[in-house]
Design a protein around this motif. Sequence first.
Motif, PDB file in Angstrom:
ATOM      1  N   LYS A  50      30.798  -9.269 -68.788  1.00 35.83           N
ATOM      2  CA  LYS A  50      29.719  -8.381 -68.387  1.00 35.83           C
ATOM      3  C   LYS A  50      30.257  -6.973 -68.209  1.00 35.83           C
ATOM      4  N   GLY A  52      30.231  -3.501 -66.086  1.00 35.60           N
ATOM      5  CA  GLY A  52      29.941  -3.007 -64.751  1.00 35.60           C
ATOM      6  C   GLY A  52      30.810  -1.813 -64.455  1.00 35.60           C
ATOM      7  N   GLN A  62      26.194   0.386 -58.681  1.00 33.45           N
ATOM      8  CA  GLN A  62      25.463  -0.783 -58.208  1.00 33.45           C
ATOM      9  C   GLN A  62      26.092  -2.090 -58.695  1.00 33.45           C
ATOM     10  N   SER A  63      26.670  -2.090 -59.887  1.00 37.96           N
ATOM     11  CA  SER A  63      27.238  -3.292 -60.477  1.00 37.96           C
ATOM     12  C   SER A  63      28.738  -3.095 -60.662  1.00 37.96           C
ATOM     13  N   SER A  65      32.610  -4.663 -61.772  1.00 33.48           N
ATOM     14  CA  SER A  65      33.294  -5.673 -62.570  1.00 33.48           C
ATOM     15  C   SER A  65      34.351  -6.341 -61.700  1.00 33.48           C
TER      16      SER A  65
END
Length: 114
Positions: A50, A52, A62-63, A65
């Motif tokens: 993903k 991030g 906000q996101s 890794s």
Amino acid sequence: MEILVIILAGILIGASVYLMLSKSLLRIIIGTGVLSHGILLMLLTMGGLKRGGIPVLDDSVQSYSDPLPQAMLLTVIVITFALTAYMLVIAIRVYKELGTDNVENMKGVPRDDD
């Protein structure tokens, strides 16, 4: 995307097992190198593919890794490099002493040439 990486890791691990079961010492060493690449792909996939932000506490991101799989990958790379270098030194020494890289000849297994 993750399923493609998992299939590629499985192919690499299968090829490495095939190489490590051969009689040549050089193929065994190459097989361990290929096995390490398959394991690296598995660890990377287990961490999630993903996108991030960087893993630093910041109010604008906000996101995040996960940094743990990346740290494990670096550790596996270093250990694999050291193991490969060690095995190559041992293989060179064995070849100088015995004059062969065939594992069966190293064990003293009699040949079926008669």
